[in-house]
Each structure stands twice: as structure tokens, then as C-alpha cells.
Design an enzyme around this catalytic site. Structure first.
Site, short mmCIF file in Angstrom:
data_model
loop_
_atom_site.label_atom_id
_atom_site.label_comp_id
_atom_site.label_asym_id
_atom_site.label_seq_id
_atom_site.Cartn_x
_atom_site.Cartn_y
_atom_site.Cartn_z
N LYS A 107 47.12 -12.79 59.28
CA LYS A 107 47.04 -11.40 59.75
C LYS A 107 47.99 -11.14 60.89
O LYS A 107 48.60 -10.08 60.97
CB LYS A 107 45.60 -11.07 60.18
CG LYS A 107 44.65 -10.93 59.02
CD LYS A 107 43.40 -10.19 59.42
CE LYS A 107 42.44 -10.12 58.23
NZ LYS A 107 41.13 -9.58 58.58
N LYS A 120 44.14 -13.46 46.38
CA LYS A 120 42.76 -13.00 46.22
C LYS A 120 42.73 -11.47 46.24
O LYS A 120 43.55 -10.83 46.90
CB LYS A 120 41.86 -13.57 47.33
CG LYS A 120 42.15 -13.00 48.70
CD LYS A 120 41.10 -13.39 49.75
CE LYS A 120 41.51 -12.76 51.08
NZ LYS A 120 40.65 -13.09 52.20
N LYS A 163 41.39 -5.59 50.04
CA LYS A 163 41.71 -4.20 50.33
C LYS A 163 43.03 -4.08 51.08
O LYS A 163 43.55 -2.99 51.23
CB LYS A 163 40.57 -3.56 51.15
CG LYS A 163 40.31 -4.26 52.46
CD LYS A 163 38.90 -4.04 52.98
CE LYS A 163 38.56 -5.01 54.08
NZ LYS A 163 37.58 -6.02 53.78
P1 TYM Z 1 34.72 -9.96 54.27
O1 TYM Z 1 34.08 -8.73 54.80
O2 TYM Z 1 36.20 -10.04 54.20
O3 TYM Z 1 34.19 -10.27 52.81
C1 TYM Z 1 32.81 -10.33 52.53
C2 TYM Z 1 32.53 -11.44 51.54
O4 TYM Z 1 33.29 -11.26 50.34
C3 TYM Z 1 33.97 -12.44 50.02
N1 TYM Z 1 35.23 -12.11 49.36
C4 TYM Z 1 35.63 -12.60 48.18
N2 TYM Z 1 35.04 -13.45 47.32
C5 TYM Z 1 35.70 -13.74 46.17
N3 TYM Z 1 36.90 -13.21 45.85
C6 TYM Z 1 37.53 -12.34 46.67
N4 TYM Z 1 38.70 -11.81 46.33
C7 TYM Z 1 36.89 -12.01 47.90
N5 TYM Z 1 37.22 -11.20 48.94
C8 TYM Z 1 36.20 -11.27 49.82
C9 TYM Z 1 34.20 -13.15 51.35
O5 TYM Z 1 34.39 -14.53 51.16
C10 TYM Z 1 32.91 -12.83 52.07
O6 TYM Z 1 31.91 -13.77 51.75
N6 TYM Z 1 34.47 -13.25 58.00
C11 TYM Z 1 33.68 -12.61 56.94
C12 TYM Z 1 32.51 -11.79 57.45
C13 TYM Z 1 31.53 -12.52 58.31
C14 TYM Z 1 30.64 -13.52 57.90
C15 TYM Z 1 29.86 -13.86 59.05
C16 TYM Z 1 30.41 -14.18 56.69
C17 TYM Z 1 31.31 -12.29 59.63
N7 TYM Z 1 30.29 -13.09 60.09
C18 TYM Z 1 28.89 -14.84 59.00
C19 TYM Z 1 29.41 -15.16 56.66
C20 TYM Z 1 28.67 -15.48 57.80
C21 TYM Z 1 34.61 -11.68 56.20
O7 TYM Z 1 35.63 -11.30 56.65
O8 TYM Z 1 34.13 -11.24 55.04
#
Ligand code: TYM
Length: 332
Positions: free
Chosen positions: A113, A196, A199
């Protein structure tokens, strides 16, 4: 019952198919036999500049509505907004003081990023993002964390920080296990199946749960496929076709081998047509339920307030133990 915790960022008007198949589907399944905590992580969302406070507020509510519409039951699971529970930011500070600068610098999400946005506009909050994520998890003593493949490195850091704190101050935190689903842990972008679904790529490759079905069908029809004509899974040679098969399989419940048989002698066009149908069937009820929930925002806010109260009842004692072990003078 064992605890699970997971989180999702309210950074778009809709979740996408990667969020759903990689994470939220597991949230729903795990609530059956776990004490589940699910969090809309608005503190994480502001690590990137958010266009407008009203938009962030709206997206937080829409995120909660979609989570419920997908099947998370706010009576059985504790669904809450991260900023409603101040212990997240408080524990994050303590954990930041246990995190090496070099250790944080190795996080690939930050490297990606910050190189995309340029170091000048990258915030310190984005740098410490994974430490806040560790705080989210450790506050609840979560045994398992259901996430997509892309979160593995952050969960390794979480485990390291838990182990480090426990070693220095005595057993305090459960060291959590990463729970990545088989099958669709990494849904690929339809236009760039080497990346992957996300957005932050151009919208044509990303299937949003709340998109109009016509838009979704068009995106799937235009998905990049591969040379050759056989519908078979081959992650290296045919990443685009393999991705469509994985999406179909995850939503229809049919195994990939079974689908290969089903599509034997037929072409990519047939595959895309069926994937579009399977996706449309899965999303129609989610869209309808989301709209119903958003029609009564006061009720949604009431549910989230109840979730936050339940979350705090777990988070506050963990933070109190941490403060005591670290050596902070009690306030009373
Ligand atoms: P975020 O908001 O980017 O995404 C939420 C969840 O979706 C999964 N994900 C995917 N899985 C499969 N294929 C994809 N293309 C794909 N894109 C997104 C992510 O792996 C995620 O599980 N850092 C985390 C948010 C977070 C979090 C936490 C997660 C904050 N605190 C504590 C677990 C525990 C994130 O950016 O997710």
C-alpha cells in the site's frame, strides 16, 4: 465453546465475493459451535484517507447490515463496531511497544500500500495497522480467526506478539490459530486472475454483493479466461477458469471434479453463464435482506450498541489484566 473473532473494514459501499467466500461464510458457519465476536473495523478504515465522515458512517452501517444479511445472527454472535469498544486502541498501544520497527516493516500489506500511495501520503496508522489487528484478536482470547489467505502474515504477527507478551509478563493471551477455508481462501480478480479480488483494482474485476445482477452478469461474462477451451482446474495454466470453477463450487456446493465432468465437452461461455446464475441466486436474498435491515437504521444501531456492550464485557477485563501486568498504577 471456543472463541472466534474476525473483522472486516467498512471501506466500500458493498462487500465483494472475496470477502464473502474467503471470510464471511466461515463467520456464519462458526457461530454454530463457537462463541463468536465479529467486528466492523472502522479504526482500521481510517488508516487510508476516507473521503467523507458521512460516507464512513454509512458504510459502517451497511457493512453491519450485510453481515447480518449473510447469516450472522446478532443474538448468537456478538456483532459490534470497533470504535465503540475503546479497549482496542488501548491494547494496541501496549502491543505497539512490544513490536519491533523492523518486524512491522516486513508486513507486505504495508509495503504494497505504501508503495502504491507513495511514502509521503502513507500514514503511521497504516504502518501500525497489523498491531491494532492483533489487539482486536487478543482482547477476546480468540482461539480461532477465520480470514482469507491474505491475512496470514498479520495473524503470524498476532501469534508472535501474544507469545512475547506471555513470555515477558506471564500467561495472559490465548495464542490464536489461523482459520483459512479450503476452496475459496483467495478469490481472484476476474480481470487480473494473478491478483486477489479487491476493491482497490478496477471495478470490472470485482463482484460486489450489492451490485445489480445485470452488472454482475456482465462482469462474469467479461472475465479473463485462458488459452485452450477445456473447462478444467489448473491454477498455474488456467487461473481464470480455475477461479470461476472455485466460485461456482463454493456457492453451488458441487465439487470441482464434479463440475469438470459437468462441463466436459462444453466451453468457457457455458461455464460463465452458469457461474453468473449461481452467483445471482446466492446474492438475491442477501440484497433483499440488506435493504430490509437498512430500512430501519435505528434498529440496526440498537443491535450494534448491544453488541458493543457484550464485547466490552470481555475486552475490559483483558485490558485491566494487561495494564496490571505491565505495571500501570491503578486509577483507583
Ligand atoms: P478486509 O476488510 O480487507 O477483508 C475482510 C475479509 O475478507 C477476506 N478477503 C478475501 N478472501 C478471499 N479472497 C479475496 N479476494 C479476499 N479479499 C478479502 C480477508 O482475508 C478478510 O478475512 N485486516 C483485515 C480486517 C481485520 C481483521 C481483524 C481480521 C481487522 N482486525 C481481526 C481478522 C481479525 C482486513 O483488512 O480485512
Amino acid at each position: 465453546a471456543p472463541r472466534v473473532l474476525s473483522g472486516i473494514q467498512p471501506t466500500a459501499d458493498s462487500f465483494h465475493l472475496g470477502n464473502f467466500l474467503g471470510a464471511l461464510r466461515q463467520w456464519v458457519a462458526l457461530q454454530e459451535d463457537h462463541d463468536a465476536f465479529y467486528c466492523v473495523v472502522d479504526l482500521h478504515a481510517i488508516t487510508a484517507e476516507q473521503p467523507d465522515p458521512a460516507v464512513l458512517r454509512r458504510r459502517t452501517l451497511v457493512s453491519a447490515a450485510q453481515t447480518i444479511a449473510l447469516g450472522v445472527d446478532p443474538d448468537r454472535s456478538t456483532l459490534f463496531v470497533q470504535s465503540h469498544v475503546p479497549e482496542h486502541a488501548q491494547l494496541a498501544w501496549v502491543l505497539q511497544c512490544l513490536t519491533g520497527f523492523g518486524e512491522a516493516s516486513r508486513m507486505t500489506q504495508f509495503k504494497d500500500k505504501s508503495s502504491r500511495e507513495g511514502a509521503g501520503t502513507t500514514s503511521v496508522g497504516l504502518f501500525t495497522y497489523p498491531v491494532l489487528q492483533a489487539a482486536d484478536i487478543l482482547l477476546y482470547q480468540a482461539a480461532r480467526v477465520p480470514v482469507g489467505e491474505d491475512q496470514r502474515q498479520h495473524l503470524e504477527l498476532t501469534r508472535d506478539l501474544a507469545t512475547r507478551f506471555n513470555g515477558r509478563y506471564g500467561d495472559t493471551f490465548t495464542v490464536p490459530e489461523t482459520y483459512v477455508p479450503p476452496g475459496a481462501a483467495k478469490v481472484l480478480d476476474l480481470q487480473s486472475p494473478d491478483k486477489k479480488m479487491s476493491k482497490s483494482l478496477p471495478p470490472a474485476g470485482c463482484v460486489n454483493l450489492l451490485d445489480d445482477p445485470k452488472v454482475t452478469a456482465k462482469k462474469i461474462r467479461s472475465a479473463v479466461t485462458d488459452t485452450g477451451r477445456e473447462v478444467v482446474a489448473d491454477p498455474v495454466g488456467k487461473p481464470g477458469v480455475t477461479n470461476l470453477l472455485a466460485i461456482h463450487s463454493a456457492l453451488s456446493g458441487q465439487g470441482v471434479a464434479q463440475l469438470e465432468e459437468h462441463f466436459a465437452g462444453r466451453g468457457y461461455g457455458d461455464l460463465k453463464k452458469e457461474v453468473a446464475e449461481v452467483v445471482a441466486d446466492a446474492l438475491a436474498p442477501v440484497q433483499q435482506r440488506t435493504a430490509e435491515l437498512l430500512a430501519d437504521p435505528a434498529e440496526l444501531e440498537r443491535m450494534l450498541a448491544a453488541g458493543a456492550a457484550r464485547a466490552r464485557a470481555v475486552a475490559a477485563p483483558t485490558l485491566a489484566t494487561v495494564y496490571e501486568r505491565v505495571g500501570f498504577l491503578p486509577a483507583v
